[in-house]
Design a protein around this motif. Structure first.
Motif, PDB file in Angstrom:
ATOM      1  N   UNK A  79       0.789  -1.238   0.000  1.00  0.00           N
ATOM      2  CA  UNK A  79       0.000   0.000   0.000  1.00  0.00           C
ATOM      3  C   UNK A  79       0.820   1.288   0.000  1.00  0.00           C
ATOM      4  N   UNK A  80       2.069   1.189   0.401  1.00  0.00           N
ATOM      5  CA  UNK A  80       2.905   2.394   0.421  1.00  0.00           C
ATOM      6  C   UNK A  80       2.521   3.366   1.519  1.00  0.00           C
ATOM      7  N   UNK A  81       2.043   2.813   2.628  1.00  0.00           N
ATOM      8  CA  UNK A  81       1.707   3.682   3.776  1.00  0.00           C
ATOM      9  C   UNK A  81       2.494   3.209   4.997  1.00  0.00           C
ATOM     10  N   UNK A  82       2.641   4.127   5.948  1.00  0.00           N
ATOM     11  CA  UNK A  82       3.412   3.815   7.146  1.00  0.00           C
ATOM     12  C   UNK A  82       2.468   3.354   8.256  1.00  0.00           C
ATOM     13  N   UNK A  83       2.719   2.148   8.759  1.00  0.00           N
ATOM     14  CA  UNK A  83       1.840   1.575   9.796  1.00  0.00           C
ATOM     15  C   UNK A  83       1.824   2.376  11.085  1.00  0.00           C
ATOM     16  N   UNK A  84       2.958   2.999  11.412  1.00  0.00           N
ATOM     17  CA  UNK A  84       3.040   3.737  12.680  1.00  0.00           C
ATOM     18  C   UNK A  84       2.670   5.215  12.549  1.00  0.00           C
ATOM     19  N   UNK A  85       2.072   5.578  11.424  1.00  0.00           N
ATOM     20  CA  UNK A  85       1.542   6.937  11.275  1.00  0.00           C
ATOM     21  C   UNK A  85       0.021   6.854  11.170  1.00  0.00           C
ATOM     22  N   UNK A  86      -0.639   7.901  11.592  1.00  0.00           N
ATOM     23  CA  UNK A  86      -2.104   7.927  11.480  1.00  0.00           C
ATOM     24  C   UNK A  86      -2.487   8.192  10.021  1.00  0.00           C
TER      25      UNK A  86
ATOM     26  N   UNK B  70      18.242  -1.724   8.626  1.00  0.00           N
ATOM     27  CA  UNK B  70      16.963  -1.025   8.852  1.00  0.00           C
ATOM     28  C   UNK B  70      16.835   0.294   8.069  1.00  0.00           C
ATOM     29  N   UNK B  71      17.905   0.750   7.427  1.00  0.00           N
ATOM     30  CA  UNK B  71      17.843   2.072   6.768  1.00  0.00           C
ATOM     31  C   UNK B  71      16.703   2.115   5.740  1.00  0.00           C
ATOM     32  N   UNK B  72      16.651   1.133   4.855  1.00  0.00           N
ATOM     33  CA  UNK B  72      15.632   1.149   3.795  1.00  0.00           C
ATOM     34  C   UNK B  72      14.619   0.010   3.914  1.00  0.00           C
ATOM     35  N   UNK B  73      14.857  -0.908   4.855  1.00  0.00           N
ATOM     36  CA  UNK B  73      14.063  -2.152   4.894  1.00  0.00           C
ATOM     37  C   UNK B  73      12.558  -1.890   5.043  1.00  0.00           C
ATOM     38  N   UNK B  74      12.197  -1.033   5.988  1.00  0.00           N
ATOM     39  CA  UNK B  74      10.769  -0.794   6.243  1.00  0.00           C
ATOM     40  C   UNK B  74      10.094  -0.175   5.011  1.00  0.00           C
ATOM     41  N   UNK B  75      10.799   0.762   4.384  1.00  0.00           N
ATOM     42  CA  UNK B  75      10.254   1.405   3.174  1.00  0.00           C
ATOM     43  C   UNK B  75      10.081   0.396   2.048  1.00  0.00           C
ATOM     44  N   UNK B  81       9.039   2.750  -0.784  1.00  0.00           N
ATOM     45  CA  UNK B  81      10.274   2.929  -1.560  1.00  0.00           C
ATOM     46  C   UNK B  81       9.983   3.047  -3.064  1.00  0.00           C
ATOM     47  N   UNK B  82       8.909   2.403  -3.511  1.00  0.00           N
ATOM     48  CA  UNK B  82       8.536   2.497  -4.933  1.00  0.00           C
ATOM     49  C   UNK B  82       8.301   3.952  -5.323  1.00  0.00           C
ATOM     50  N   UNK B  83       7.511   4.646  -4.511  1.00  0.00           N
ATOM     51  CA  UNK B  83       7.208   6.061  -4.787  1.00  0.00           C
ATOM     52  C   UNK B  83       8.458   6.928  -4.705  1.00  0.00           C
ATOM     53  N   UNK B  84       9.294   6.549  -3.749  1.00  0.00           N
ATOM     54  CA  UNK B  84      10.572   7.214  -3.498  1.00  0.00           C
ATOM     55  C   UNK B  84      11.431   7.185  -4.772  1.00  0.00           C
ATOM     56  N   UNK B  85      11.438   6.031  -5.446  1.00  0.00           N
ATOM     57  CA  UNK B  85      12.285   5.854  -6.629  1.00  0.00           C
ATOM     58  C   UNK B  85      11.604   6.414  -7.885  1.00  0.00           C
ATOM     59  N   UNK B  86      10.275   6.285  -7.962  1.00  0.00           N
ATOM     60  CA  UNK B  86       9.555   6.784  -9.150  1.00  0.00           C
ATOM     61  C   UNK B  86       9.732   8.299  -9.285  1.00  0.00           C
ATOM     62  N   UNK B  87       9.444   8.992  -8.204  1.00  0.00           N
ATOM     63  CA  UNK B  87       9.602  10.457  -8.240  1.00  0.00           C
ATOM     64  C   UNK B  87      11.021  10.800  -7.825  1.00  0.00           C
ATOM     65  N   UNK B  88      11.960  10.457  -8.722  1.00  0.00           N
ATOM     66  CA  UNK B  88      13.363  10.461  -8.305  1.00  0.00           C
ATOM     67  C   UNK B  88      14.093  11.775  -8.593  1.00  0.00           C
ATOM     68  N   UNK B  89      13.341  12.827  -8.799  1.00  0.00           N
ATOM     69  CA  UNK B  89      14.006  14.102  -9.080  1.00  0.00           C
ATOM     70  C   UNK B  89      14.939  14.511  -7.942  1.00  0.00           C
ATOM     71  N   UNK B  95      17.407  10.388   0.214  1.00  0.00           N
ATOM     72  CA  UNK B  95      18.312   9.363   0.769  1.00  0.00           C
ATOM     73  C   UNK B  95      19.140   9.970   1.908  1.00  0.00           C
ATOM     74  N   UNK B  96      19.626  11.193   1.702  1.00  0.00           N
ATOM     75  CA  UNK B  96      20.403  11.866   2.751  1.00  0.00           C
ATOM     76  C   UNK B  96      19.563  12.048   4.011  1.00  0.00           C
TER      77      UNK B  96
END
Lengths: 198, 222
Positions: A79-86, B70-75, B81-89, B95-96
């Motif tokens: 889904x691309x959402x963060x579980x720990x955010x509302x 853990x840096x990128x794992x949760x995303x 992370x998909x959105x992060x890479x798609x809108x890669x301007x 990343x910083x």
């Protein structure tokens, strides 16, 4: 007049010597809805990922006018959402580039009938409600193209109507929607081009 | 509030709701320091004091390696992370923001607590100050190096060992300069050249890591 947003020319993709997509050409114009359908493993999600630029095709050309028109909103299986955010925070922080004011957020939450859950953590919401948050993120963004993998999965009847209305609003404002489903889609309040992928 | 700060604020908000996870690196530091001290308790006090900077540095290095995944794992797992890479301007900027917030949340508490522990164990104030400075330069460099390995191994299920194999050889120069600077300070020798070398390595990876990470993330998502 419809403007060409993305054009795929003779796109092919192979993985481990197995051909997934072969010589596919596709024009994505503004104010259109495209449904890519096919059975499991036919390459629908892969094609969506090629459209977004996540996956590089093995051969073929992608003419991308996205920079001219804005960016792509992609809603995949995750889904691309963060579980720990509302819900509210997911919309507030969901887009790293754009800033949305609370009125815009409240408006989209109201549109999806999710006002009651505004301050609920996403992890405490159902699968369908989480799907709605990801659709809200696309809705609130300035993205011209929405790429949605199975937009109607996990949604109840009322939510499907809300999504349809959002898609209508989006194509009326010269956006484009590309979706993938397991079957042909018809009887919608908007014109839809169905493309079968094998 | 600009986009960079917005991303950092988001990371802090998520971390604040993750419970006691934030305290884990500090707990880990305590455990390693206690075990080190027990294992060398038969050694003379003067020698133990000489070994404290080494203990601290190795502890921080291990903690840094353990956190990298853990840096990128949760995303990656939740699809953001998909959105992060798609809108890669501005992907390098994003990343910083991720690496900096990761360093602040995972390594900065260790950088602050480690010198305090060193003082308690008997290290002199001046050497402790140099230890703090070397950790303050060294740990973000390790995070920057590690972020490349974390991005490269993102799509692999059991990537922790592979990350360690990739990053540990690259951490050797930082460990050498860091411990040398602290030892030189302890023996009253000039340590500025070591600090300067650490700053140069930090600046190199500050420039290289975001670009390398963005390429590595695209490869991992493909």
């Amino acid at each position: 007049m419809n403007n060409l947003l993305i054009q795929l020319k003779d796109i092919s993709l192979s993985r481990n010597d197995k051909s997934i997509i072969r010589d596919m050409s596709l024009d994505i114009n503004s104010s259109t809805v495209l449904n890519i359908y096919g059975h499991n493993g036919s390459g629908k999600t892969t094609l969506l990922k090629i459209l977004t630029g996540i996956t590089e095709p093995t051969s073929g050309k992608i003419i991308n006018n996205i920079d001219q028109y804005g960016s792509i909103a992609y809603i995949g299986h995750k889904h691309g959402i963060k579980n720990n955010l509302t819900l509210n925070e997911n919309l507030l922080y969901g887009d790293s580039e754009n800033f949305y004011n609370q009125n815009m957020i409240d408006k989209v939450i109201g549109k999806y009938n999710m006002g009651k859950y505004k301050n609920y953590l996403a992890k405490n919401l159902s699968h369908g409600q989480q799907k709605k948050i990801s659709l809200m993120k696309a809705n609130i963004s300035s993205s011209r193209i929405w790429v949605i993998d199975e937009p109607y999965s996990a949604l109840d009847k009322d939510s499907v109507c809300i999504v349809d209305q959002s898609i209508c609003d989006h194509i009326n404002s010269e956006g484009a929607v590309i979706m993938s489903n397991h079957e042909l889609i018809a009887n919608k309040p908007f014109n839809i081009n169905n493309i079968e992928i094998n | 509030m600009n986009s960079f700060l917005k991303n950092i604020k988001k990371e802090f908000l998520i971390a604040s709701r993750a419970g006691l996870e934030v305290l884990m690196p500090v707990m880990y530091l305590f455990i390693i320091m206690v075990f080190f001290n027990i294992s060398i308790s038969y050694v003379e006090k003067d020698i133990i004091v000489e070994l404290i900077p080494l203990m601290v540095w190795i502890s921080c290095l291990l903690i840094c390696v353990l956190n990298l995944e853990t840096i990128f794992k949760e995303d990656y797992d939740d699809g953001t992370l998909d959105m992060f890479v798609i809108n890669d301007r501005y992907i390098e900027r994003d990343i910083m923001a991720k690496v900096i917030s990761h360093w602040i949340l995972s390594n900065l508490p260790v950088v602050i607590i480690a010198p305090v522990l060193s003082l308690i164990l008997g290290l002199d104030v001046k050497t402790t100050y140099v230890l703090f400075i070397t950790l303050l330069i060294g740990t973000p460099t390790m995070s920057l190096i590690g972020s490349i390995a974390a991005a490269l191994t993102l799509s692999l299920k059991k990537n922790k060992i592979l990350i360690s194999i990739i990053v540990l050889p690259m951490y050797i120069p930082i460990l050498i300069f860091g411990t040398s600077a602290v030892n030189n300070s302890y023996f009253g020798i000039d340590y500025e050249s070591e600090i300067l070398m650490m700053i140069i390595i930090f600046l190199i990876f500050l420039l290289v890591s975001p670009i390398a990470c963005s390429k590595a993330l695209k490869i991992s998502l493909d």
